[in-house]
Design an enzyme around this catalytic site. Sequence first.
Site, PDB file in Angstrom:
ATOM      1  N   VAL A   1       5.521  -2.420  -2.912  1.00 15.70           N
ATOM      2  CA  VAL A   1       5.412  -1.413  -3.964  1.00 15.70           C
ATOM      3  C   VAL A   1       5.688  -0.020  -3.387  1.00 15.70           C
ATOM      4  O   VAL A   1       6.432   0.764  -3.986  1.00 15.70           O
ATOM      5  CB  VAL A   1       4.022  -1.462  -4.651  1.00 15.70           C
ATOM      6  CG1 VAL A   1       3.880  -0.344  -5.669  1.00 15.70           C
ATOM      7  CG2 VAL A   1       3.825  -2.815  -5.329  1.00 15.70           C
ATOM      8  N   CYS A   2       5.110   0.288  -2.234  1.00 13.49           N
ATOM      9  CA  CYS A   2       5.329   1.604  -1.622  1.00 13.49           C
ATOM     10  C   CYS A   2       6.798   1.786  -1.228  1.00 13.49           C
ATOM     11  O   CYS A   2       7.364   2.869  -1.394  1.00 13.49           O
ATOM     12  CB  CYS A   2       4.434   1.789  -0.395  1.00 13.49           C
ATOM     13  SG  CYS A   2       2.670   1.743  -0.755  1.00 13.49           S
ATOM     14  N   ALA A   3       7.408   0.728  -0.705  1.00 11.88           N
ATOM     15  CA  ALA A   3       8.815   0.796  -0.325  1.00 11.88           C
ATOM     16  C   ALA A   3       9.688   1.036  -1.556  1.00 11.88           C
ATOM     17  O   ALA A   3      10.584   1.883  -1.538  1.00 11.88           O
ATOM     18  CB  ALA A   3       9.231  -0.488   0.389  1.00 11.88           C
TER      19      ALA A   3
ATOM     20  N   SER B   1       0.916   2.733   2.317  1.00  5.85           N
ATOM     21  CA  SER B   1       1.723   2.386   3.488  1.00  5.85           C
ATOM     22  C   SER B   1       3.136   2.037   3.044  1.00  5.85           C
ATOM     23  O   SER B   1       3.326   1.261   2.103  1.00  5.85           O
ATOM     24  CB  SER B   1       1.126   1.190   4.227  1.00  5.85           C
ATOM     25  OG  SER B   1       2.000   0.763   5.258  1.00  5.85           O
TER      26      SER B   1
END
Length: 178
Positions: free
Chosen positions: A59-61, A54
């Site tokens: 971390v994904c951002a 997501s």
Amino acid sequence: MATTKLKGNEVNLIGNEVNVGDTAPVVTVAAKDLSDVQVGGEKGKAQIVVVVPSLDTPVCAAETRKFNEEAAKIENAEVTVVSMDLPFAMGRFCTTEGIENLTVGSDFRAKDFANAYGVLIENGPLAGVTCRAVFVINASGVVTYKEICPEITEEPNYDGALAAAKDATSTSCCGTCQ
């Protein structure tokens, strides 16, 4: 059955396992404006497919921002970030974060991408979303790099993925000659 870990706990991945040397399955995901985005297959340029659980996690951002920055430096390549986020949330993220050098694609409709690439988490708190992975596909539609991150909460090997992407764009060979 492939596995990865979430905070040290093993989780199973389901779907068709795609490996280096395989032809990348062609799958349609939804863009931030709900239009169709094709991922995989032969496109005449390299593809970097970044898979995240997501965009609404630190971390994904961070990973998406890094690939956005690096994507601009690689000629004849396209980057697509795939997650289960709704397209509207992906669009808002891109606007807020200034993401302009890559495409985001949501697999929320039928989880076709997650199943076709074997990155769907089967069990645990994140069951039903994608794990963290990176696939590089050459111009001929062949997977030349695959990383299923061993720990979902950690970023991928950027150097490995970006080097593979540069290699996938540096050849004029279509991959069909012997």
